[in-house]
Motif scaffolding. Structure first.
Motif, short mmCIF file in Angstrom:
data_model
loop_
_atom_site.label_atom_id
_atom_site.label_comp_id
_atom_site.label_asym_id
_atom_site.label_seq_id
_atom_site.Cartn_x
_atom_site.Cartn_y
_atom_site.Cartn_z
N TYR A 19 0.84 -1.20 0.00
CA TYR A 19 0.00 0.00 0.00
C TYR A 19 0.87 1.24 0.00
O TYR A 19 1.92 1.29 0.65
CB TYR A 19 -0.90 0.01 1.24
N GLY A 20 0.44 2.26 -0.71
CA GLY A 20 1.17 3.52 -0.66
C GLY A 20 0.58 4.54 -1.61
O GLY A 20 0.07 4.19 -2.67
N ALA A 21 0.64 5.79 -1.19
CA ALA A 21 0.24 6.91 -2.05
C ALA A 21 1.50 7.60 -2.54
O ALA A 21 2.37 7.93 -1.72
CB ALA A 21 -0.64 7.89 -1.28
N PRO A 22 1.65 7.82 -3.84
CA PRO A 22 2.87 8.45 -4.35
C PRO A 22 3.10 9.82 -3.70
O PRO A 22 2.23 10.67 -3.73
CB PRO A 22 2.59 8.59 -5.85
N ARG A 29 -0.10 19.16 -2.11
CA ARG A 29 -0.30 17.72 -1.96
C ARG A 29 -1.72 17.47 -1.45
O ARG A 29 -2.01 17.68 -0.27
CB ARG A 29 0.72 17.13 -1.01
N LEU A 30 -2.56 17.04 -2.35
CA LEU A 30 -3.97 16.83 -2.04
C LEU A 30 -4.38 15.39 -2.35
O LEU A 30 -5.43 15.13 -2.92
CB LEU A 30 -4.83 17.82 -2.85
N ASN A 31 -3.53 14.45 -1.94
CA ASN A 31 -3.77 13.06 -2.31
C ASN A 31 -3.90 12.10 -1.14
O ASN A 31 -4.20 10.92 -1.35
CB ASN A 31 -2.64 12.56 -3.23
N THR A 32 -3.70 12.54 0.09
CA THR A 32 -3.72 11.59 1.20
C THR A 32 -4.74 11.92 2.28
O THR A 32 -4.70 11.36 3.38
CB THR A 32 -2.33 11.48 1.84
N ASN A 33 -5.66 12.83 2.01
CA ASN A 33 -6.79 13.11 2.90
C ASN A 33 -6.38 13.56 4.29
O ASN A 33 -7.04 13.26 5.29
CB ASN A 33 -7.72 11.89 2.99
N GLU A 34 -5.27 14.28 4.37
CA GLU A 34 -4.86 14.85 5.65
C GLU A 34 -5.65 16.13 5.93
O GLU A 34 -6.13 16.78 5.02
CB GLU A 34 -3.37 15.17 5.61
N ASN A 35 -5.77 16.47 7.21
CA ASN A 35 -6.30 17.76 7.59
C ASN A 35 -5.19 18.79 7.34
O ASN A 35 -4.09 18.66 7.88
CB ASN A 35 -6.71 17.75 9.06
N VAL A 334 -7.10 6.65 -8.00
CA VAL A 334 -7.52 5.52 -7.16
C VAL A 334 -7.78 4.26 -7.97
O VAL A 334 -8.27 3.26 -7.43
CB VAL A 334 -8.77 5.89 -6.34
N GLY A 335 -7.49 4.30 -9.26
CA GLY A 335 -7.65 3.11 -10.08
C GLY A 335 -9.04 2.90 -10.63
O GLY A 335 -9.32 1.83 -11.19
N LEU A 336 -9.90 3.90 -10.52
CA LEU A 336 -11.25 3.81 -11.09
C LEU A 336 -11.24 4.54 -12.43
O LEU A 336 -11.00 5.75 -12.46
CB LEU A 336 -12.28 4.46 -10.16
#
Length: 370
Positions: A19-22, A29-35, A334-336
């Motif tokens: 598992y990993g987000a590039p 960076r708006l890819n890991t859903n951090e606050n 996300v692969g969709l």
């Protein structure tokens, strides 16, 4: 050089990828859903004091049952979840992923199966594989919702030992109504886990599955401090369930799994709940701003109860992802096919995203209705 093929790896792990987000360089960076909001100054001061005090006893093992922390978490859930929760109903671990792993260690394993309604959180099948638990893909409707009749039928046919329902769902943002959750619970003799990592971001009127816990001893609700609390670096996840579930988890947990500093930091943060959660409305405002802006670009989205938006009618998700990155904005593929996911950031980050998206949309969108 030695490769995995040269090692006596378990056969069901061969061919898998971690598992990993590039985390490629990007201005936004708006890819890991951090606050996106930093911790408040008053918490930082108390955090330093709490960690300093805990450090005095680092030569000693931590409280292996995290009793004080679980009591604080129970107080928070009782206050915000619409249901009284006792400390004995709460368990905590190093991020919600460890908590989910412990659930599968206790209730899954060799010869047993877990089912999740995909697309959903991609760690669920990875954790299943790591615990030797078989995996079954559940089905979602074309709009990414769960049809209760079809889902109940599939549960009765597959008879999984553990069922995952992610609400709000990642990567789609869709929440699952409680009638559906209750129907799924009745349809399986196994453990039903409602993964509520993004629950605090839900739209007004969206109830938590915590309210379903009474009388349902096989129901588990998992949460995290990584998202709404803005403490992704802390790695603190937790669950609420019948006390018997907590007893079962303690059969498989590693001794002293939750360090003294983590427990102290989490308790300090919970003492500042109001200040930490004050950022939630700001994040939701940016989420809704993104949703509102998409139609004018010829794009669409899935209704979101999370801190991110899945947006679609993208002709080639990979190409659009690259085009946004070329403009300094990192989102998640996300692969969709035809869809990308963007985290709701600060107003400035949203500005950058919408500007970049507006520039690439004419060349990367399909026609609505295609």
């Amino acid at each position: 050089m030695t490769s995995l093929d040269d090692l006596p790896l378990r056969p069901e792990l061969r061919g898998r990828t971690p598992y990993g987000a590039p985390q490629v360089p990007a201005a936004h960076r708006l890819n890991t859903n951090e606050n996106p909001h930093p911790l408040p100054d008053e918490l930082l001061a108390d955090l330093g004091a709490a960690l300093g005090s805990a450090a005095l006893d680092l030569n000693r093992y931590p409280d292996r049952d995290a009793v004080a922390l679980r009591a604080d978490l129970a107080t928070y859930l009782t206050r915000t979840g619409g249901q009284p929760i006792e400390p004995g109903q709460v368990w905590a671990g190093n991020g919600s992923n460890e908590v989910l792993q412990q659930i599968l260690q206790a209730f899954g394993g060799a010869g047993r199966t877990a089912l999740g309604f995909t697309p959903s959180y991609s760690m669920h099948p990875i954790i299943a594989a790591g615990t030797g638990t078989g995996w079954v893909d559940g089905h979602r409707a074309a709009d990414f919702t769960i049809d209760p009749g079809a889902a109940v039928a599939q549960l009765r046919e597959a008879a999984p030992d553990v069922v995952f329902v992610t609400s709000p769902n990642n990567p789609t943002g869709t929440a699952v109504d409680l009638d559906t959750v209750a129907a799924l619970y009745e349809a399986t003799p196994g453990v039903l886990v409602v993964d509520e990592a993004y629950a605090e971001f839900a739209r007004t009127g969206t109830p938590s599955a915590l309210t379903l816990l009474p009388g349902r001893p096989r129901l588990v609700v998992s949460r995290t401090m990584s998202k709404a609390f803005g403490m992704a670096g802390l790695r603190l996840g937790y669950l609420a369930a019948d006390p018997a579930v907590v007893d079962a988890i303690q059969l498989v947990r590693l001794p002293y799994h939750l360090g003294s500093l983590t427990q102290a930091a989490a308790r300090a943060a919970l003492a500042h709940t109001d200040a930490l959660l004050a950022t939630v409305d700001a994040v939701k405002a940016q989420r809704d701003r993104i949703v509102d802006a998409l139609p004018s670009m010829g794009l669409t989205s899935v209704p979101s109860d999370a801190n991110f938006v899945l947006f679609g009618h993208v002709a080639d998700a990979s190409a659009a992802w690259r085009a946004l990155l070329d403009r300094g904005v990192l989102v998640r593929d996300v692969g969709l096919p035809g869809w990308l996911r963007v985290t709701a950031g600060t107003p400035a980050e949203t500005d950058a995203f919408l500007t970049a998206l507006g520039e690439i949309a004419p060349d990367h969108r399909t026609t609505l209705g295609d």
